[in-house]
Enzyme design. Structure first.
Site, short mmCIF file in Angstrom:
data_model
loop_
_atom_site.label_atom_id
_atom_site.label_comp_id
_atom_site.label_asym_id
_atom_site.label_seq_id
_atom_site.Cartn_x
_atom_site.Cartn_y
_atom_site.Cartn_z
CD GLU A 3 -1.92 -2.28 1.26
OE1 GLU A 3 -0.90 -2.55 1.52
OE2 GLU A 3 -2.92 -3.03 0.86
CG HIS A 16 -9.28 -7.62 8.17
ND1 HIS A 16 -8.08 -8.02 9.03
CD2 HIS A 16 -8.50 -7.62 6.78
CE1 HIS A 16 -7.14 -8.54 8.49
NE2 HIS A 16 -7.34 -8.22 7.26
#
Lengths: 352, 203
Positions: free
Chosen positions: A82, A151
């Protein structure tokens, strides 16, 4: 003659039985897909990059069909880094392109948050207006189903905190399409906080939303349901829960005004204040954690503005539980605001 | 006293014409260009590398020297201003005086000599020299360092956040500029232009 005219008029009075055309139902996923497709077609400089966005059609199939249509140059699969690909996207934006950077979930954006904040959000200001960064960061945000603590975090408060960023949080299909298009056309870095559980939900798509130039202005909230007794402000998936709570309470004679924020930053305080001045009560609902959250900001701003004098009771926040998201279903269900929690908060505020 | 005598002699000798032979002798000590050997580089995904010899003309040499001197003096002054607390916060310089002997003017000037103004450059926090070589004036740079609105970022950026055309700063977070540079290169490739992006890291 009279009999004939009577027959004719009788015939004319009979109409063929007809039904209204079925309203177009579009899922949030398809709405985002449409929005991106239209913008990719409209402007050569727009491109999409992220993990699995191309050949896999998107981790959640949001970018289905785009790679087939636009090819490798404009829909780019990235490695699982990322920080790397967000940096690449920001660099490309600095050099004049208009990237859409997809994070598989915003939890992973934490890896890249330096690029989002320090390289994208702050640059236009730091350069004295010389270097704009027209980038869109998008992806699912907040709690999903059974994906546990790492998450399930909601990033609305974190990104909403930073000057230089615009942050939007669509609820239904219309929001999703209008906001993603506005975000792509905006010359500022925009964070689009979608919701994975909403992707598959169909909503009625009004005719104006089917246009290629359908835009929802960033910074404007929408009153989803008019009411008189209490203002309920929310964003993203909880808006649906608020509407359900409002439907239940309506049977008891309590009319809730439900506001869908649509934009977290810049926040549309005018709409919220006007509503509070009308109803005199406020409940905020969000999926994120309570401390320093979106609800906290709304309450602080209400206190600082004219609406404070119209409050008949303290404003109440309904938020996610102040814990990392647990795994077990019963615990998870009780860690996010449910319809019963919203009803409870409304009744408590109204003292009924 | 000595200075006065020297000044007087200069005035007196300047009044008369120099004999032609003396001028010729003087010019034999200057060459018009110089040849340099360059170390062969390792290659990555290229068939051939840059040439191993190069010729520097007198004109270019003087131009580069002037640029290096300007950067050096600008950095020395910035250092002085920093010690006087007129420049606040961070002040990472190209000159030899701040922290470690880092005389990096040649890097800025040499890199600029190798690229076109349409190419792109991005670096880390030691950016003043590059800001100059990429086109901004010393005035704009020093105004930015001292927080004035005449600065290149109107005083809002400071030492590490100076931007110019095709120059993307000045980046405070160590390493952040590397993917940014890759992104700029992606934009060059996307647009199909024959441009390069230089991404600098490591002091």
């Amino acid at each position: 003659m009279a009999a004939v005219s009577g027959l004719v008029s009788g015939l004319l009075k009979r109409r063929f039985h007809w039904t209204a055309p079925a309203a177009l139902q579009v899922t949030v996923r398809d709405a985002i897909n449409q929005g991106m497709d239209e913008e990719l077609e409209r402007d050569e400089k727009v491109f999409l990059l992220g993990e699995e966005v191309a050949q896999y059609d998107g981790a959640y199939k949001v970018s289905r069909g785009l790679w087939k249509k636009y090819g490798d140059k404009r829909i780019i699969d990235t490695p699982i880094s990322e920080m790397g690909f967000a940096g690449i996207a920001v660099g490309a934006a600095m050099a004049g392109l208009r990237p859409i950077c997809e994070f598989m979930t915003f939890n992973f954006s934490m890896q890249a948050i330096d690029q989002v904040i320090n390289s994208a959000a702050k640059t236009y200001y730091m350069s004295g207006g010389l270097q704009p960064v027209p980038i869109v960061f998008r992806g699912p945000n907040g709690a999903s189903a059974g994906v546990a603590a790492q998450h399930s975090q909601c990033f609305a408060a974190w990104y909403g905190h930073c000057p230089g960023l615009k942050v939007v949080s669509p609820w239904n299909s219309e929001d999703a399409k209008g906001l993603i298009k506005s975000a792509i056309r905006d010359n500022n870095p925009v964070v689009v906080l979608e919701n994975e559980l909403m992707y598959g939900v169909p909503f009625e798509f009004p005719p104006e939303a089917q246009s290629k130039d359908f835009l929802i202005p960033i910074g404007k909230a929408k009153i989803e349901r008019q009411g008189t007794h209490i203002t309920v402000v929310s964003h993203s998936r909880p808006v649906g829960h608020c509407l359900e709570a409002a439907a239940v309470l309506s049977k008891e004679g309590v009319e809730c005004e439900v506001i869908n924020m649509r934009t977290i930053r810049p926040m549309d305080m005018e709409t919220i204040e006007a509503s509070v001045m009308k109803t005199n009560h406020l409940v905020t609902v969000e999926g994120g954690w309570p401390q320093f959250g979106v609800g906290a900001e709304i309450c602080a701003r209400i206190m600082e503005g004219p609406a404070f004098n119209f409050l008949d009771a303290p404003a109440v926040r309904v938020t996610g539980a102040d814990v990392p998201m647990p795994y077990a279903k019963i615990l998870e269900d009780n860690s996010i605001p449910q319809v019963k929690d919203i009803i409870f908060a409304i009744k408590k505020t109204l003292n009924i | 006293m000595r200075k006065m005598l020297a000044a007087v002699s200069r005035v007196l000798s300047g009044a008369s014409q120099k004999p032609a032979s003396r001028v010729l002798v003087a010019s034999r000590n200057f060459a018009n260009d110089a040849t340099f050997e360059i170390k062969k580089c390792d290659l990555h995904r290229l068939e051939e590398g840059p040439p191993v010899t190069t010729v520097l003309t007198r004109e270019d040499g003087l131009k580069y020297y002037r640029m290096m001197q300007t950067v050096r003096r600008m950095e020395l002054k910035a250092d002085q201003l920093y010690k006087q607390k007129i420049i606040r916060g961070f002040c990472h310089l190209c000159d030899g005086q701040f922290l470690l002997p880092l005389t990096q003017e040649a890097c800025c000037v040499g890199l600029e000599a190798g690229i076109n103004p349409t190419d792109h450059l991005i670096t880390a926090y030691r950016a003043h020299g590059f800001t100059f070589t990429r086109g901004l004036s010393v005035r704009e740079i020093l105004a930015e360092l001292t927080g004035r609105k005449g600065g290149c970022a109107k005083g809002k950026g400071g030492s590490m956040h100076m931007y110019a055309k095709n120059f993307y700063g000045g980046n405070g977070i160590v390493g952040a500029q590397v993917p940014l540079g890759a992104g700029i290169a992606l934009a060059c490739k996307y647009n199909g232009k024959d441009e390069v992006c230089l991404t600098l890291y490591g002091d």
